[in-house]
Design an enzyme around this catalytic site. Structure first.
Site, PDB file in Angstrom:
ATOM      1  N   CYS A  23       0.828  -1.209   0.000  1.00  0.00           N
ATOM      2  CA  CYS A  23       0.000   0.000   0.000  1.00  0.00           C
ATOM      3  C   CYS A  23       0.865   1.263   0.000  1.00  0.00           C
ATOM      4  O   CYS A  23       1.692   1.465   0.888  1.00  0.00           O
ATOM      5  CB  CYS A  23      -0.919   0.016   1.206  1.00  0.00           C
ATOM      6  SG  CYS A  23      -1.991   1.475   1.256  1.00  0.00           S
ATOM      7  N   LYS A  62       2.748  -9.721   0.321  1.00  0.00           N
ATOM      8  CA  LYS A  62       2.795  -8.957  -0.927  1.00  0.00           C
ATOM      9  C   LYS A  62       3.679  -7.740  -0.711  1.00  0.00           C
ATOM     10  O   LYS A  62       3.511  -7.007   0.264  1.00  0.00           O
ATOM     11  CB  LYS A  62       1.404  -8.503  -1.367  1.00  0.00           C
ATOM     12  CG  LYS A  62       1.459  -7.767  -2.710  1.00  0.00           C
ATOM     13  CD  LYS A  62       0.142  -7.114  -3.089  1.00  0.00           C
ATOM     14  CE  LYS A  62       0.310  -6.375  -4.417  1.00  0.00           C
ATOM     15  NZ  LYS A  62      -0.849  -5.534  -4.759  1.00  0.00           N
ATOM     16  N   HIS A  92       4.833  -6.838  -6.516  1.00  0.00           N
ATOM     17  CA  HIS A  92       4.289  -5.835  -7.442  1.00  0.00           C
ATOM     18  C   HIS A  92       5.490  -5.121  -8.062  1.00  0.00           C
ATOM     19  O   HIS A  92       6.318  -4.561  -7.344  1.00  0.00           O
ATOM     20  CB  HIS A  92       3.399  -4.857  -6.676  1.00  0.00           C
ATOM     21  CG  HIS A  92       2.805  -3.776  -7.516  1.00  0.00           C
ATOM     22  ND1 HIS A  92       1.896  -2.866  -7.009  1.00  0.00           N
ATOM     23  CD2 HIS A  92       2.949  -3.455  -8.824  1.00  0.00           C
ATOM     24  CE1 HIS A  92       1.538  -2.026  -7.968  1.00  0.00           C
ATOM     25  NE2 HIS A  92       2.163  -2.376  -9.080  1.00  0.00           N
ATOM     26  N   ASN A 124       2.695  -9.235  -9.982  1.00  0.00           N
ATOM     27  CA  ASN A 124       1.552  -8.324 -10.014  1.00  0.00           C
ATOM     28  C   ASN A 124       1.923  -7.079 -10.808  1.00  0.00           C
ATOM     29  O   ASN A 124       3.004  -6.533 -10.638  1.00  0.00           O
ATOM     30  CB  ASN A 124       1.157  -7.963  -8.578  1.00  0.00           C
ATOM     31  CG  ASN A 124       0.076  -6.894  -8.499  1.00  0.00           C
ATOM     32  OD1 ASN A 124       0.222  -5.929  -7.762  1.00  0.00           O
ATOM     33  ND2 ASN A 124      -0.990  -7.053  -9.237  1.00  0.00           N
ATOM     34  N   GLY A 125       1.013  -6.660 -11.705  1.00  0.00           N
ATOM     35  CA  GLY A 125       1.235  -5.420 -12.428  1.00  0.00           C
ATOM     36  C   GLY A 125       0.879  -5.493 -13.899  1.00  0.00           C
ATOM     37  O   GLY A 125       1.439  -6.296 -14.639  1.00  0.00           O
ATOM     38  N   ASP A 126      -0.115  -4.690 -14.308  1.00  0.00           N
ATOM     39  CA  ASP A 126      -0.427  -4.435 -15.726  1.00  0.00           C
ATOM     40  C   ASP A 126      -1.126  -5.579 -16.451  1.00  0.00           C
ATOM     41  O   ASP A 126      -1.114  -5.623 -17.681  1.00  0.00           O
ATOM     42  CB  ASP A 126       0.844  -4.072 -16.505  1.00  0.00           C
ATOM     43  CG  ASP A 126       1.553  -2.850 -15.947  1.00  0.00           C
ATOM     44  OD1 ASP A 126       0.891  -2.062 -15.238  1.00  0.00           O
ATOM     45  OD2 ASP A 126       2.750  -2.685 -16.207  1.00  0.00           O
TER      46      ASP A 126
END
Length: 261
Positions: A23, A62, A92, A124-126
């Site tokens: 976050c 994460k 990420h 993680n990502g896109d």
């Protein structure tokens, strides 16, 4: 967090517990939570070790690549997460400073996956199409799975596309049915009184701030759409599709008012 872990295992029926170090929100970060924990390695070690010691559930973590754009640190942390008791790690591919700008660095995620072995690493990502999803398994063999975030907010039907390996040229009425279902879930969860309606409206409008970014497949010159692609204004194939494409929040209220009550 250790006590929360004990309570979750004792009183809830859940499959795993996740520690979110991703976050980037300023309030959370400044209080040392989310990606702020990446600056506090001793505290982070204590958290992960203590949580893993009091639960039989899988403990997952994460993380982002790091706090600063030019200083990746996840590759130094993932082997430690493994040794501290993590069952699975998600990386990420952006730093806290990058938030959601620039492309996710999947090459770096692959590096982290190799260093964390044998603990599995997800990336993680896109991810916004089944091609994006399949590219990971082909180009990055050490990455064991994919986590989807914004893609699911922009295209909640993305998982169907991945499962069926196709582009779904979903109609505006089908998208509206998804929104209706969400509203019904909200009112069922929060209640249909004034407070419940306000909560449902709040989260619906927040969701529409992502969903309007979707470009219908039938209007794309070169599918698939990329997640950071921002199209110029366009007219849809019907009035509702045009309304759903608007970046103006007053138009999101128009969607809510006549169509969803």
């Amino acid at each position: 967090m250790t006590r929360c872990t004990q309570l979750l295992e004792e009183q809830m029926s859940i499959n795993f517990i996740d520690v979110n170090l991703g976050c980037p929100i300023e309030l959370v970060y400044q209080q040392g939570g989310g990606s702020g924990l990446l600056r506090r390695e001793k505290v982070l070690e204590s958290v992960v070790r203590s949580m893993s010691n009091v639960t039989n559930l899988p403990l997952t973590i994460k993380t982002r690549t790091g706090v600063y754009t030019d200083k990746n640190i996840a590759h130094t942390l993932v082997p430690k997460f493994r040794d501290w008791g993590a069952s699975l790690i998600t990386v990420h591919g952006r730093s806290r400073e990058q938030r959601y700008t620039r492309n996710a660095d999947w090459n770096y995620i692959e590096t982290c996956a190799k260093l964390a072995s044998p603990t599995p690493v997800f990336g993680n990502g896109d991810i916004l199409s089944y091609e994006d999803y399949e590219r990971v398994s082909i180009d990055y063999p050490s990455i064991k799975g994919v986590m989807i975030g914004r893609g699911a907010l922009i295209k909640p039907w993305l998982f169907t596309e991945i499962k069926e390996k196709r582009h779904w040229d979903i109609s505006s009425s089908e998208r509206l049915d998804i929104l209706r279902k969400y509203v019904n879930y909200g009112l069922e969860h929060w209640g249909s009184d004034t407070k419940g309606v306000e909560n449902t409206r709040r989260f619906l409008l927040e969701w529409l701030s992502f969903m309007y970014r979707y470009i219908p497949v039938g209007l794309l010159e070169e599918p698939p759409q990329k997640i950071n692609q921002r199209p110029p204004g366009y007219r849809g194939r019907d009035d509702l599709e045009t309304l759903m494409a608007s970046a103006n929040c007053t138009d999101w209220i128009k969607i809510r008012t006549p169509h969803l009550g």
